[in-house]
Design an enzyme around this catalytic site. Sequence first.
Site, mmCIF file in Angstrom:
data_model
loop_
_atom_site.group_PDB
_atom_site.id
_atom_site.type_symbol
_atom_site.label_atom_id
_atom_site.label_comp_id
_atom_site.label_asym_id
_atom_site.label_seq_id
_atom_site.Cartn_x
_atom_site.Cartn_y
_atom_site.Cartn_z
ATOM 1 N N ARG A 1 0.826 -1.214 0.000
ATOM 2 C CA ARG A 1 0.000 0.000 0.000
ATOM 3 C C ARG A 1 0.863 1.269 0.000
ATOM 4 N NH1 ARG A 1 -3.286 -3.501 3.509
ATOM 5 N NH2 ARG A 1 -1.526 -3.304 4.907
ATOM 6 N N ILE A 2 1.829 1.333 0.917
ATOM 7 C CA ILE A 2 2.634 2.561 1.022
ATOM 8 C C ILE A 2 3.639 2.638 -0.128
ATOM 9 C CG2 ILE A 2 4.278 3.844 2.460
ATOM 10 C CD1 ILE A 2 2.869 2.511 4.912
ATOM 11 N N ASP B 1 10.429 -6.819 -4.151
ATOM 12 C CA ASP B 1 9.286 -7.355 -3.420
ATOM 13 C C ASP B 1 8.963 -8.711 -4.021
ATOM 14 O OD1 ASP B 1 6.786 -8.042 -2.360
ATOM 15 O OD2 ASP B 1 6.172 -5.949 -2.157
ATOM 16 N N CYS C 1 10.633 4.371 7.009
ATOM 17 C CA CYS C 1 9.378 4.769 7.659
ATOM 18 C C CYS C 1 8.524 3.532 7.910
ATOM 19 C CB CYS C 1 8.595 5.720 6.752
ATOM 20 S SG CYS C 1 9.125 7.405 6.859
ATOM 21 N N ALA C 2 9.156 2.341 7.931
ATOM 22 C CA ALA C 2 8.349 1.118 8.092
ATOM 23 C C ALA C 2 8.335 0.698 9.561
ATOM 24 C CB ALA C 2 8.878 0.016 7.189
ATOM 25 N N ASP D 1 12.163 7.196 10.737
ATOM 26 C CA ASP D 1 10.979 7.575 11.517
ATOM 27 C C ASP D 1 10.716 6.528 12.598
ATOM 28 O OD1 ASP D 1 8.579 9.179 11.986
ATOM 29 O OD2 ASP D 1 7.463 7.474 11.176
ATOM 30 N N GLU E 1 12.122 2.628 20.839
ATOM 31 C CA GLU E 1 11.495 3.949 20.699
ATOM 32 C C GLU E 1 11.117 4.484 22.075
ATOM 33 O OE1 GLU E 1 8.435 3.793 17.698
ATOM 34 O OE2 GLU E 1 9.856 3.164 16.179
ATOM 35 N N HIS F 1 8.497 8.672 15.004
ATOM 36 C CA HIS F 1 7.414 7.767 14.568
ATOM 37 C C HIS F 1 6.118 8.548 14.277
ATOM 38 C CE1 HIS F 1 6.058 3.305 14.754
ATOM 39 N NE2 HIS F 1 5.343 3.981 13.864
ATOM 40 N N ILE F 2 6.263 9.537 13.404
ATOM 41 C CA ILE F 2 5.109 10.380 13.041
ATOM 42 C C ILE F 2 4.664 10.126 11.610
ATOM 43 C CG2 ILE F 2 5.486 12.251 14.690
ATOM 44 C CD1 ILE F 2 6.942 13.779 12.349
ATOM 45 N N GLY F 3 5.147 9.007 11.030
ATOM 46 C CA GLY F 3 4.814 8.706 9.632
ATOM 47 C C GLY F 3 3.318 8.764 9.346
HETATM 48 P P1 NAD Z 1 1.615 -3.756 2.929
HETATM 49 O O1 NAD Z 1 1.349 -5.067 3.600
HETATM 50 O O2 NAD Z 1 0.560 -3.150 2.077
HETATM 51 O O3 NAD Z 1 2.938 -3.866 2.036
HETATM 52 C C1 NAD Z 1 4.085 -4.524 2.453
HETATM 53 C C2 NAD Z 1 4.785 -5.062 1.220
HETATM 54 O O4 NAD Z 1 6.007 -5.672 1.659
HETATM 55 C C3 NAD Z 1 3.993 -6.152 0.479
HETATM 56 O O5 NAD Z 1 3.884 -5.837 -0.903
HETATM 57 C C4 NAD Z 1 4.812 -7.415 0.702
HETATM 58 O O6 NAD Z 1 4.782 -8.285 -0.432
HETATM 59 C C5 NAD Z 1 6.195 -6.845 0.898
HETATM 60 N N1 NAD Z 1 7.089 -7.746 1.629
HETATM 61 C C6 NAD Z 1 6.800 -8.547 2.670
HETATM 62 N N2 NAD Z 1 7.899 -9.217 3.060
HETATM 63 C C7 NAD Z 1 8.887 -8.826 2.238
HETATM 64 C C8 NAD Z 1 10.268 -9.159 2.139
HETATM 65 N N3 NAD Z 1 10.822 -10.058 2.963
HETATM 66 N N4 NAD Z 1 11.006 -8.554 1.190
HETATM 67 C C9 NAD Z 1 10.460 -7.647 0.342
HETATM 68 N N5 NAD Z 1 9.155 -7.311 0.364
HETATM 69 C C10 NAD Z 1 8.384 -7.897 1.312
HETATM 70 O O7 NAD Z 1 2.061 -2.763 4.099
HETATM 71 P P2 NAD Z 1 1.984 -1.164 4.096
HETATM 72 O O8 NAD Z 1 0.654 -0.737 4.576
HETATM 73 O O9 NAD Z 1 2.508 -0.668 2.799
HETATM 74 O O10 NAD Z 1 3.014 -0.848 5.282
HETATM 75 C C11 NAD Z 1 4.414 -1.043 5.104
HETATM 76 C C12 NAD Z 1 5.148 -0.802 6.403
HETATM 77 O O11 NAD Z 1 4.940 0.530 6.868
HETATM 78 C C13 NAD Z 1 4.722 -1.704 7.562
HETATM 79 O O12 NAD Z 1 5.901 -2.104 8.252
HETATM 80 C C14 NAD Z 1 3.962 -0.801 8.459
HETATM 81 O O13 NAD Z 1 4.030 -1.235 9.781
HETATM 82 C C15 NAD Z 1 4.720 0.493 8.263
HETATM 83 N N6 NAD Z 1 3.988 1.693 8.682
HETATM 84 C C16 NAD Z 1 4.660 2.662 9.366
HETATM 85 C C17 NAD Z 1 3.987 3.803 9.773
HETATM 86 C C18 NAD Z 1 4.693 4.904 10.522
HETATM 87 O O14 NAD Z 1 4.072 5.558 11.337
HETATM 88 N N7 NAD Z 1 5.943 5.161 10.250
HETATM 89 C C19 NAD Z 1 2.624 3.943 9.512
HETATM 90 C C20 NAD Z 1 1.984 2.963 8.776
HETATM 91 C C21 NAD Z 1 2.670 1.827 8.365
#
Ligand code: NAD
Length: 305
Positions: free
Chosen positions: A151-152, A171, A230-231, A256, A261, A279-281
Amino acid sequence: MSRMKVLIADSINEKGISELEEVAEVVVNTTITPEELLDAIKDFDAIVVRSRTKVTREVIEAAPRLKIIARAGVGVDNVDVKAATDRGIMVINAPESTSITVAEHSIGLMLALARKIAIADRSVKEGKWEKNRFMGIELNGKTLGIIGMGRIGSQVVVRTKAFGMDIMVYDPYISKEAAEEMGVTVTDLETLLRESDIVTIHVPLTPETRHLISEDEFKLMKDTAFIVNCARGGIIDEDALYRALKDGEIAGAALDVFEEEPPEGSPLLELENVVLTPHIGASTSEAQRDAAIIVANEIKTVFQG
Ligand code: NAD
């Protein structure tokens, strides 16, 4: 049938609350303590939390009526999902609500690194005017390596294309069609690390992704490269990152999220070529509003059968 009762235990957007009030009696208590929650929870059919309130096994076992635990946000780290599943309680969240917000923050951090914005800001506030110190680079024409195109990651693709960046994705779980549709080159991690000018991480933290980027991976990267996370903390090995930055294996990093933390006492705090945010992503009013509305609508749907 008596009206369903919902406890809002952390502050959420008003729109979410008014949606819920259409179908349920809503109690908002965003200062409830863990002890008070243990007693209060017995009266509720649903609880809505963000990050403050922990829905532990103890809480779940003290909640005979509870049917739904909702997190108005992305992860469910503060909910004991196993305990909820054991009791047949639904756990819901709103992972899609923050994708654009997090993508924008990631791009903001890329720009902060490329144009040294944070350090330049500090310098001007110290009364200096160091124009020569802050020579930057353009994003235009650079190669962006995106690790994880969910998604992101997909939102980052759309937006960075407009910056004129060439995009590479690692990915292993996305289909060829999805990659073609997004118009990106899918590659292996090693090639991505070798060829990218900026690497941005958008995978979940799993046993497979813990320390995905560590000593060997930094050695593959260009010494001019930047990395953005930011993950989740823990995907980058922070000790290895510190050494890579100190030894000039890469040029800068923006984080982030952290292994601990807040990152108290981390040597990363002392480095000039590091940009850090707390952690304000996901912290925009739009993302928080959407998260509240999404979970409220899901609760409504469940209550209305
Ligand atoms: P998502 O599940 O939509 O996408 C994750 C992607 O990672 C998927 O396409 C998946 O196939 C891929 N993936 C999984 N394992 C993998 C690997 N070993 N190697 C390569 N690719 C791999 O998730 P999202 O909603 O896009 O969120 C992504 C990250 O962002 C998550 O860790 C989430 O916790 C984090 N996040 C952080 C904040 C923040 O405040 N900073 C806010 C929201 C989400």
